[in-house]
Design an enzyme around this catalytic site. Structure first.
Site, PDB file in Angstrom:
ATOM      1  N   LYS A  22      28.770  44.358  39.995  1.00  0.00           N
ATOM      2  CA  LYS A  22      29.331  43.166  40.641  1.00  0.00           C
ATOM      3  C   LYS A  22      30.200  43.548  41.830  1.00  0.00           C
ATOM      4  CE  LYS A  22      33.293  41.326  38.853  1.00  0.00           C
ATOM      5  NZ  LYS A  22      34.395  41.078  39.785  1.00  0.00           N
ATOM      6  N   ASN A  23      31.105  44.511  41.613  1.00  0.00           N
ATOM      7  CA  ASN A  23      32.094  44.801  42.659  1.00  0.00           C
ATOM      8  C   ASN A  23      31.521  45.590  43.834  1.00  0.00           C
ATOM      9  OD1 ASN A  23      33.920  43.362  41.248  1.00  0.00           O
ATOM     10  ND2 ASN A  23      35.046  45.111  40.405  1.00  0.00           N
ATOM     11  N   CYS A 117      46.605  34.693  40.245  1.00  0.00           N
ATOM     12  CA  CYS A 117      45.640  35.468  39.476  1.00  0.00           C
ATOM     13  C   CYS A 117      46.286  35.912  38.171  1.00  0.00           C
ATOM     14  CB  CYS A 117      45.222  36.686  40.285  1.00  0.00           C
ATOM     15  SG  CYS A 117      44.087  37.724  39.420  1.00  0.00           S
ATOM     16  N   ARG A 122      48.573  39.729  43.580  1.00  0.00           N
ATOM     17  CA  ARG A 122      47.495  40.409  44.324  1.00  0.00           C
ATOM     18  C   ARG A 122      47.565  40.030  45.806  1.00  0.00           C
ATOM     19  NH1 ARG A 122      41.998  39.939  41.024  1.00  0.00           N
ATOM     20  NH2 ARG A 122      41.331  41.547  42.468  1.00  0.00           N
ATOM     21  N   PRO A 123      48.486  40.682  46.539  1.00  0.00           N
ATOM     22  CA  PRO A 123      48.603  40.366  47.958  1.00  0.00           C
ATOM     23  C   PRO A 123      47.414  40.909  48.746  1.00  0.00           C
ATOM     24  CG  PRO A 123      49.999  42.240  47.402  1.00  0.00           C
ATOM     25  CD  PRO A 123      49.358  41.790  46.115  1.00  0.00           C
ATOM     26  N   ILE A 124      47.252  40.447  49.991  1.00  0.00           N
ATOM     27  CA  ILE A 124      46.201  41.033  50.850  1.00  0.00           C
ATOM     28  C   ILE A 124      46.826  41.569  52.147  1.00  0.00           C
ATOM     29  CG2 ILE A 124      44.271  39.697  49.876  1.00  0.00           C
ATOM     30  CD1 ILE A 124      44.385  38.043  52.546  1.00  0.00           C
ATOM     31  N   ASP A 125      48.107  41.930  52.053  1.00  0.00           N
ATOM     32  CA  ASP A 125      48.796  42.419  53.253  1.00  0.00           C
ATOM     33  C   ASP A 125      48.111  43.645  53.871  1.00  0.00           C
ATOM     34  OD1 ASP A 125      49.791  43.473  50.703  1.00  0.00           O
ATOM     35  OD2 ASP A 125      51.052  44.769  51.929  1.00  0.00           O
ATOM     36  N   LEU A 126      47.539  44.523  53.025  1.00  0.00           N
ATOM     37  CA  LEU A 126      46.907  45.735  53.573  1.00  0.00           C
ATOM     38  C   LEU A 126      45.618  45.388  54.325  1.00  0.00           C
ATOM     39  CD1 LEU A 126      47.476  48.099  50.500  1.00  0.00           C
ATOM     40  CD2 LEU A 126      48.711  48.167  52.685  1.00  0.00           C
ATOM     41  N   ASP A 308      40.122  48.274  35.382  1.00  0.00           N
ATOM     42  CA  ASP A 308      39.171  47.315  34.810  1.00  0.00           C
ATOM     43  C   ASP A 308      38.702  47.715  33.411  1.00  0.00           C
ATOM     44  OD1 ASP A 308      39.413  45.837  37.090  1.00  0.00           O
ATOM     45  OD2 ASP A 308      37.504  46.436  37.968  1.00  0.00           O
ATOM     46  N   ARG A 400      31.654  35.645  34.821  1.00  0.00           N
ATOM     47  CA  ARG A 400      31.862  36.067  36.209  1.00  0.00           C
ATOM     48  C   ARG A 400      31.390  37.502  36.423  1.00  0.00           C
ATOM     49  NH1 ARG A 400      37.365  36.462  37.413  1.00  0.00           N
ATOM     50  NH2 ARG A 400      36.398  37.473  39.170  1.00  0.00           N
TER      51      ARG A 400
HETATM   52  C1  EPZ Z   1      39.180  45.331  43.227  1.00  0.00           C
HETATM   53  O1  EPZ Z   1      40.146  44.317  43.445  1.00  0.00           O
HETATM   54  C2  EPZ Z   1      38.272  44.834  42.140  1.00  0.00           C
HETATM   55  N1  EPZ Z   1      37.636  43.604  42.593  1.00  0.00           N
HETATM   56  C3  EPZ Z   1      39.069  44.600  40.863  1.00  0.00           C
HETATM   57  O2  EPZ Z   1      38.168  44.224  39.835  1.00  0.00           O
HETATM   58  C4  EPZ Z   1      39.756  45.909  40.471  1.00  0.00           C
HETATM   59  O3  EPZ Z   1      40.586  45.674  39.351  1.00  0.00           O
HETATM   60  C5  EPZ Z   1      40.596  46.423  41.628  1.00  0.00           C
HETATM   61  O4  EPZ Z   1      39.792  46.545  42.825  1.00  0.00           O
HETATM   62  C6  EPZ Z   1      41.208  47.781  41.357  1.00  0.00           C
HETATM   63  O5  EPZ Z   1      40.200  48.709  41.105  1.00  0.00           O
HETATM   64  C7  EPZ Z   1      36.572  43.666  43.365  1.00  0.00           C
HETATM   65  O6  EPZ Z   1      36.121  44.732  43.760  1.00  0.00           O
HETATM   66  C8  EPZ Z   1      35.921  42.397  43.737  1.00  0.00           C
HETATM   67  P1  EPZ Z   1      42.999  46.341  45.193  1.00  0.00           P
HETATM   68  P2  EPZ Z   1      41.086  44.363  44.736  1.00  0.00           P
HETATM   69  O7  EPZ Z   1      43.165  45.680  46.526  1.00  0.00           O
HETATM   70  O8  EPZ Z   1      40.338  44.981  45.849  1.00  0.00           O
HETATM   71  C9  EPZ Z   1      47.755  46.227  45.554  1.00  0.00           C
HETATM   72  C10 EPZ Z   1      37.370  42.907  38.083  1.00  0.00           C
HETATM   73  O9  EPZ Z   1      37.779  42.642  36.944  1.00  0.00           O
HETATM   74  N2  EPZ Z   1      47.480  45.660  46.891  1.00  0.00           N
HETATM   75  O10 EPZ Z   1      42.349  47.663  45.169  1.00  0.00           O
HETATM   76  O11 EPZ Z   1      41.629  43.011  44.930  1.00  0.00           O
HETATM   77  C11 EPZ Z   1      47.289  45.309  44.436  1.00  0.00           C
HETATM   78  O12 EPZ Z   1      48.271  44.332  44.143  1.00  0.00           O
HETATM   79  C12 EPZ Z   1      38.326  42.930  39.252  1.00  0.00           C
HETATM   80  O13 EPZ Z   1      36.181  43.134  38.350  1.00  0.00           O
HETATM   81  C13 EPZ Z   1      48.508  45.481  47.779  1.00  0.00           C
HETATM   82  O14 EPZ Z   1      49.681  45.784  47.491  1.00  0.00           O
HETATM   83  O15 EPZ Z   1      42.217  45.340  44.236  1.00  0.00           O
HETATM   84  C14 EPZ Z   1      47.040  46.290  43.339  1.00  0.00           C
HETATM   85  O16 EPZ Z   1      48.253  46.631  42.729  1.00  0.00           O
HETATM   86  C15 EPZ Z   1      39.684  42.502  38.882  1.00  0.00           C
HETATM   87  N3  EPZ Z   1      48.223  44.945  48.994  1.00  0.00           N
HETATM   88  C16 EPZ Z   1      46.490  47.513  44.061  1.00  0.00           C
HETATM   89  O17 EPZ Z   1      46.955  47.379  45.403  1.00  0.00           O
HETATM   90  C17 EPZ Z   1      46.956  44.622  49.363  1.00  0.00           C
HETATM   91  O18 EPZ Z   1      46.758  44.148  50.492  1.00  0.00           O
HETATM   92  C18 EPZ Z   1      44.994  47.641  44.067  1.00  0.00           C
HETATM   93  O19 EPZ Z   1      44.411  46.403  44.480  1.00  0.00           O
HETATM   94  C19 EPZ Z   1      45.930  44.818  48.461  1.00  0.00           C
HETATM   95  C20 EPZ Z   1      46.208  45.344  47.219  1.00  0.00           C
END
Ligand code: EPZ
Length: 459
Positions: A22-23, A117, A122-126, A308, A400
């Site tokens: 999926k991911n 969530c 889960r911010p998207i600042d990065l 996960d 999902r």
């Molecule tokens: C992906 O989410 C996966 N989703 C998640 O799977 C998975 O848990 C996660 O990566 C970690 O491996 C998909 O691929 C669709 P991240 P993502 O950005 O990309 C912090 C599932 O069950 N962060 O790597 O959203 C964040 O809060 C799902 O299949 C920031 O601080 O995760 C977290 O602590 C759930 N700023 C860490 O980084 C940002 O801009 C990793 O998050 C982005 C993230």
């Protein structure tokens, strides 16, 4: 709404195939927005999230068609809109993956912020930092990210955050940088196999990328990408979840079509717990009939144990001998499953970003409620091991991310039924609770002397 009725206690046996990831599929499908001409994806799992993204891409000008051979055909045309609506993005956070490709292709993207969530903040600042570095002007208005740029320009981007890199953030920046002018170097890129798979898809479409699977990705921008054919990697999280289904029921299962190289850390932990693991090419055999023991494990970015898998490992460890410590350093608040596992008798306590799990516990069937995708999987696993029937509600979370999950479990001998969530479908054993032993007998006109009371599910 559907729920699962599971009658646990049967050791699972047999062979089952892993579906596509999926991911990996979601960012790859999103990247089709940046590509000229049709692409063909093989091994795309049939999941609620894939269907939601199909609808979202349709609104953005990419027609997705499921072919009879299981392939997904993606046909981009000129987008009539560059707006990813809240109604679709709120249902699936990966909707944010359209931001980078839309911006690269059209110079404009308006994408809803995904909102709350259940696995934590889960911010998207990065993501935004990376796209800004490429030259995009970005603002947030009324819950939407609005990104604009006449031309993206390659640059050096650092994507490290307080919890490591970002998986979908790396996907967004990668899918935008492939069409930027000049060279982009991403530092602290996510190394997850799903990011590598997106990169390979983009390379097949004409992108110039090196360093995939390492924290330094180099991208040399090209003027355009063209449609291509790609096979999505096997789902490592589904694979590991099924291996645990075998182990938690003390069964023996074989998993076919897996990529064991994506599962090194999980297989290592399972071996440490005492599960007999044998790898034979793309088949993984798991033997759970040996005594299982407690371990300490930490979920970290790839190649470590994935966040996960944290909930599913916690369920398994509740049945193992000794005290385990499961820490999540990616999503330190991802522990909603603990209280539901406790309803099945598990002895789990949260301490900060860790779960302390005492075992062995003979889990007992109960009515439980899924809170997110992987938490639902953990509850299903616990129910498979439990004595007596269980009801797992809100399995739309599970739908999902796990393709035909109950069918796969049934093929291994599990007793899992998908039924409508209604009191009529709750097994009678769960509607009856023994009278508390301390309850004084109250003989009187209405005293029936019954040893059990019937309760409604809300009771
Ligand atoms: C992906 O989410 C996966 N989703 C998640 O799977 C998975 O848990 C996660 O990566 C970690 O491996 C998909 O691929 C669709 P991240 P993502 O950005 O990309 C912090 C599932 O069950 N962060 O790597 O959203 C964040 O809060 C799902 O299949 C920031 O601080 O995760 C977290 O602590 C759930 N700023 C860490 O980084 C940002 O801009 C990793 O998050 C982005 C993230």
């Amino acid at each position: 709404m559907d729920m699962f009725v599971i009658r646990g206690g049967t050791p699972l046996c047999g062979s089952v195939a892993v579906s596509g990831a999926k991911n990996a599929a979601l960012p790859i499908m999103s990247a089709a927005l940046a590509i000229d001409g049709p692409s063909r994806l093989l091994n795309v799992p049939d999941l609620a999230d894939v269907r939601t993204l199909t609808s979202l891409l349709g609104t953005l000008g990419v027609q997705c068609r499921h072919e009879p051979d299981g392939a997904l055909e993606l046909r981009p045309s000129e987008a009539s809109s560059c707006v990813a609506d809240y109604e679709l993005v709120r249902r699936m956070r990966a909707g944010v993956c359209v931001l980078g490709p839309l911006l690269a292709r059209y110079g404009y993207a308006c994408v809803s912020l995904p909102g709350g969530c259940n696995i934590g903040h889960r911010p998207i600042d990065l993501h935004l930092k990376g796209l800004r570095a490429l030259g995009a002007r970005i603002r947030v208005e009324r819950g939407y990210v609005i990104a604009e740029s006449e031309r993206l320009i390659g640059t050096d981007i650092y994507l490290g955050g307080p919890f490591g890199s970002t998986v979908t953030g790396t996907c967004n920046v990668l899918s935008a940088a492939v069409l930027a002018e000049g060279v982009t170097n991403i530092e602290a890129a996510a190394c997850e196999p799903e990011v590598v798979d997106l990169g390979r898809f983009l390379i097949s479409a004409g992108a110039r990328i090196t360093g995939l699977g390492t924290p330094q990705i180099r991208i040399e921008g090209v003027p355009r990408l063209t449609g291509c054919k790609h096979t999505v990697i096997p789902d490592r999280i589904e694979a590991a979840t099924l291996l645990i289904a075998g182990a938690i029921t003390r069964g023996r299962i074989s998993l076919t079509g897996a990529d064991p190289s994506h599962l090194t850390a999980v297989l290592e932990v399972l071996r440490e717990i005492g599960v007999g693991i044998r790898v034979d090419g793309t088949t993984i055999h798991a033997d759970g009939v040996l005594p299982l023991r407690a371990v300490e494990c930490v979920a970290l970015p790839y190649p470590a144990v994935p966040t996960d898998m944290q909930a599913q490992l916690t369920a398994l460890l509740a049945t193992a001998e000794g005290i385990s410590l499961v820490t999540d350093k990616v999503f330190p608040d991802r522990f909603m499953h603990i209280s539901e596992l406790a309803r099945m008798g598990a002895r789990v306590r949260r301490e900060g970003a860790s779960a302390i799990v005492g075992g062995p516990t003979r889990l007992s069937g109960a009515s439980v409620m899924a809170s997110d995708l992987r938490a639902s999987a953990a509850l299903v696993l616990a129910a498979l091991a439990a004595e007596g029937p269980s009801v797992v509600r809100r399995i739309y979370h599970l739908d999902r991310g796990y393709e035909r999950f109950e069918a796969k479990l049934r093929s291994l001998g599990a007793d899992v039924q998908r039924v409508e969530d209604s009191p009529a479908n709750v097994p009678p054993e769960l509607m009856e609770v023994a009278s508390p032993p301390s309850e004084p007998a109250m003989p009187g006109p209405h005293w029936s002397g019954a040893a059990t009371r019937r309760l409604t599910p809300q009771g």
